[in-house]
Scaffold this motif. Structure first.
Motif, PDB file in Angstrom:
ATOM      1  N   ASP A  41      33.680  36.912  32.307  1.00 26.97           N
ATOM      2  CA  ASP A  41      33.155  35.915  31.370  1.00 26.97           C
ATOM      3  C   ASP A  41      31.691  35.582  31.606  1.00 26.97           C
ATOM      4  O   ASP A  41      30.908  35.529  30.674  1.00 26.97           O
ATOM      5  CB  ASP A  41      34.007  34.636  31.458  1.00 26.97           C
ATOM      6  CG  ASP A  41      33.525  33.566  30.505  1.00 26.97           C
ATOM      7  OD1 ASP A  41      33.743  33.737  29.293  1.00 26.97           O
ATOM      8  OD2 ASP A  41      32.921  32.579  30.959  1.00 26.97           O
ATOM      9  N   GLN A  42      31.306  35.332  32.859  1.00 21.16           N
ATOM     10  CA  GLN A  42      29.965  34.826  33.160  1.00 21.16           C
ATOM     11  C   GLN A  42      29.109  35.853  33.881  1.00 21.16           C
ATOM     12  O   GLN A  42      29.569  36.499  34.806  1.00 21.16           O
ATOM     13  CB  GLN A  42      30.057  33.581  34.049  1.00 21.16           C
ATOM     14  CG  GLN A  42      30.647  32.385  33.382  1.00 21.16           C
ATOM     15  CD  GLN A  42      29.691  31.728  32.407  1.00 21.16           C
ATOM     16  OE1 GLN A  42      28.476  31.916  32.462  1.00 21.16           O
ATOM     17  NE2 GLN A  42      30.241  30.959  31.488  1.00 21.16           N
ATOM     18  N   GLU A  64      31.511  35.313  40.003  1.00 20.94           N
ATOM     19  CA  GLU A  64      32.431  36.281  39.396  1.00 20.94           C
ATOM     20  C   GLU A  64      31.703  37.549  38.948  1.00 20.94           C
ATOM     21  O   GLU A  64      32.257  38.639  39.016  1.00 20.94           O
ATOM     22  CB  GLU A  64      33.203  35.659  38.230  1.00 20.94           C
ATOM     23  CG  GLU A  64      32.363  35.282  37.050  1.00 20.94           C
ATOM     24  CD  GLU A  64      33.104  34.409  36.050  1.00 20.94           C
ATOM     25  OE1 GLU A  64      32.985  34.700  34.862  1.00 20.94           O
ATOM     26  OE2 GLU A  64      33.777  33.451  36.443  1.00 20.94           O
ATOM     27  N   TRP A  65      30.448  37.414  38.512  1.00 19.06           N
ATOM     28  CA  TRP A  65      29.680  38.587  38.094  1.00 19.06           C
ATOM     29  C   TRP A  65      29.370  39.476  39.296  1.00 19.06           C
ATOM     30  O   TRP A  65      29.489  40.694  39.225  1.00 19.06           O
ATOM     31  CB  TRP A  65      28.405  38.160  37.377  1.00 19.06           C
ATOM     32  CG  TRP A  65      27.531  39.296  36.956  1.00 19.06           C
ATOM     33  CD1 TRP A  65      26.264  39.559  37.369  1.00 19.06           C
ATOM     34  CD2 TRP A  65      27.865  40.347  36.045  1.00 19.06           C
ATOM     35  NE1 TRP A  65      25.789  40.700  36.767  1.00 19.06           N
ATOM     36  CE2 TRP A  65      26.749  41.211  35.951  1.00 19.06           C
ATOM     37  CE3 TRP A  65      29.000  40.654  35.297  1.00 19.06           C
ATOM     38  CZ2 TRP A  65      26.733  42.338  35.147  1.00 19.06           C
ATOM     39  CZ3 TRP A  65      28.984  41.795  34.499  1.00 19.06           C
ATOM     40  CH2 TRP A  65      27.868  42.620  34.421  1.00 19.06           C
ATOM     41  N   ILE A 110      42.742  41.478  32.043  1.00 15.64           N
ATOM     42  CA  ILE A 110      42.460  40.523  33.099  1.00 15.64           C
ATOM     43  C   ILE A 110      41.151  39.843  32.691  1.00 15.64           C
ATOM     44  O   ILE A 110      40.123  40.501  32.558  1.00 15.64           O
ATOM     45  CB  ILE A 110      42.261  41.198  34.482  1.00 15.64           C
ATOM     46  CG1 ILE A 110      43.403  42.162  34.817  1.00 15.64           C
ATOM     47  CG2 ILE A 110      42.048  40.148  35.561  1.00 15.64           C
ATOM     48  CD1 ILE A 110      44.754  41.553  34.954  1.00 15.64           C
ATOM     49  N   TYR A 111      41.206  38.545  32.458  1.00 12.91           N
ATOM     50  CA  TYR A 111      40.022  37.785  32.034  1.00 12.91           C
ATOM     51  C   TYR A 111      39.552  36.944  33.213  1.00 12.91           C
ATOM     52  O   TYR A 111      40.253  36.042  33.649  1.00 12.91           O
ATOM     53  CB  TYR A 111      40.359  36.903  30.832  1.00 12.91           C
ATOM     54  CG  TYR A 111      39.141  36.329  30.159  1.00 12.91           C
ATOM     55  CD1 TYR A 111      38.394  37.099  29.279  1.00 12.91           C
ATOM     56  CD2 TYR A 111      38.733  35.026  30.408  1.00 12.91           C
ATOM     57  CE1 TYR A 111      37.273  36.583  28.661  1.00 12.91           C
ATOM     58  CE2 TYR A 111      37.610  34.505  29.791  1.00 12.91           C
ATOM     59  CZ  TYR A 111      36.881  35.288  28.913  1.00 12.91           C
ATOM     60  OH  TYR A 111      35.772  34.780  28.297  1.00 12.91           O
ATOM     61  N   VAL A 112      38.358  37.254  33.723  1.00 12.23           N
ATOM     62  CA  VAL A 112      37.839  36.606  34.922  1.00 12.23           C
ATOM     63  C   VAL A 112      36.876  35.489  34.523  1.00 12.23           C
ATOM     64  O   VAL A 112      35.807  35.752  33.982  1.00 12.23           O
ATOM     65  CB  VAL A 112      37.127  37.617  35.844  1.00 12.23           C
ATOM     66  CG1 VAL A 112      36.667  36.941  37.129  1.00 12.23           C
ATOM     67  CG2 VAL A 112      38.029  38.805  36.145  1.00 12.23           C
ATOM     68  N   ASP A 113      37.289  34.251  34.777  1.00 13.71           N
ATOM     69  CA  ASP A 113      36.484  33.084  34.410  1.00 13.71           C
ATOM     70  C   ASP A 113      36.601  32.000  35.483  1.00 13.71           C
ATOM     71  O   ASP A 113      36.663  30.816  35.177  1.00 13.71           O
ATOM     72  CB  ASP A 113      36.938  32.556  33.044  1.00 13.71           C
ATOM     73  CG  ASP A 113      35.953  31.567  32.436  1.00 13.71           C
ATOM     74  OD1 ASP A 113      34.824  31.464  32.950  1.00 13.71           O
ATOM     75  OD2 ASP A 113      36.317  30.894  31.456  1.00 13.71           O
ATOM     76  N   CYS A 114      36.631  32.407  36.749  1.00  7.00           N
ATOM     77  CA  CYS A 114      36.827  31.447  37.843  1.00  7.00           C
ATOM     78  C   CYS A 114      35.520  31.006  38.489  1.00  7.00           C
ATOM     79  O   CYS A 114      35.517  30.109  39.324  1.00  7.00           O
ATOM     80  CB  CYS A 114      37.772  32.014  38.893  1.00  7.00           C
ATOM     81  SG  CYS A 114      37.180  33.523  39.674  1.00  7.00           S
ATOM     82  N   SER A 115      34.419  31.651  38.142  1.00 10.43           N
ATOM     83  CA  SER A 115      33.068  31.324  38.627  1.00 10.43           C
ATOM     84  C   SER A 115      32.848  31.549  40.115  1.00 10.43           C
ATOM     85  O   SER A 115      31.723  31.428  40.586  1.00 10.43           O
ATOM     86  CB  SER A 115      32.689  29.870  38.281  1.00 10.43           C
ATOM     87  OG  SER A 115      32.670  29.697  36.893  1.00 10.43           O
TER      88      SER A 115
END
Length: 194
Positions: A155-156, A162-163, A125-130
């Motif tokens: 990702d961020q 998302e973090w 699962i790659y989370v890059d939605c901000s």
């Protein structure tokens, strides 16, 4: 590119699909799709990319003032779909258009070809939605669908929520996130042991 390749190598031997939360212009849809095809796993795995395509939702813009409503204006569903098709990946990389808060639960409940015994299995699962809320909701729903050895990558760490969603998720599950040295500090990931 290097980080995406390394993430894929981390889960290459795991069964299951790849889900990305936040597709942007479709770069990762193309990269992951090509990796799935190059490793011969396209018979049993797909990339599924979730995005609103074009901007953040009004709710996310209201909750997070640091999000730019125009940042993704050129990344329409049609634009990203055409990029995927030009790369010959329309059968491997699938896009799901809409608010992740709604589309993830709908997707999990659907009957689609990459379910095994009517259950969706994921290896990455790659989370890059901000945005915090869609990331947190998706992580809560998708965790049970990750196979042992599979990972969630955030990702961020500096932009958007998302973090924050990832940290809260780790605290609730009593999991320590991992930041490998060869990934230059990002993305941070969480491995599912069992």
């Amino acid at each position: 590119l290097y980080n995406i390749f390394n993430l894929y190598k981390e889960v290459e031997s795991c069964p299951g699909n790849i889900i990305e939360l936040g597709v942007g212009a479709g770069r990762n849809a193309i990269l992951f799709g090509n990796l799935i095809r190059a490793t011969g796993q396209h018979a049993s795995a797909r990339y599924f990319g979730f995005d609103t395509f074009g901007s953040y939702t009004p709710r996310d813009l209201e909750l997070e003032s640091n999000l730019d409503p125009n940042k993704w204006a050129n990344n329409s569903y049609e634009f990203v779909s055409e990029r995927i098709e030009r790369h010959g990946l329309k059968d491997i990389s699938k896009l799901i258009n809409g608010d992740i808060r709604k589309t993830i639960p709908q997707f999990i409940g659907q009957d689609h070809p990459k379910k095994s015994n009517n259950y969706l299995y994921c290896r990455l699962i790659y989370v890059d939605c901000s945005a915090y809320e869609p990331a947190k909701i998706a992580l809560d729903i998708l965790w049970e669908h990750i196979v042992p050895g599979g990972i969630i990558a955030i990702d961020q760490r500096t932009q958007g929520g998302e973090w924050k969603a990832g940290i809260e998720f780790c605290q609730e599950k009593n999991i320590k996130p991992y930041s490998p040295k060869d990934f230059n500090g990002a993305p941070v990931y969480i491995r599912k042991d069992s």
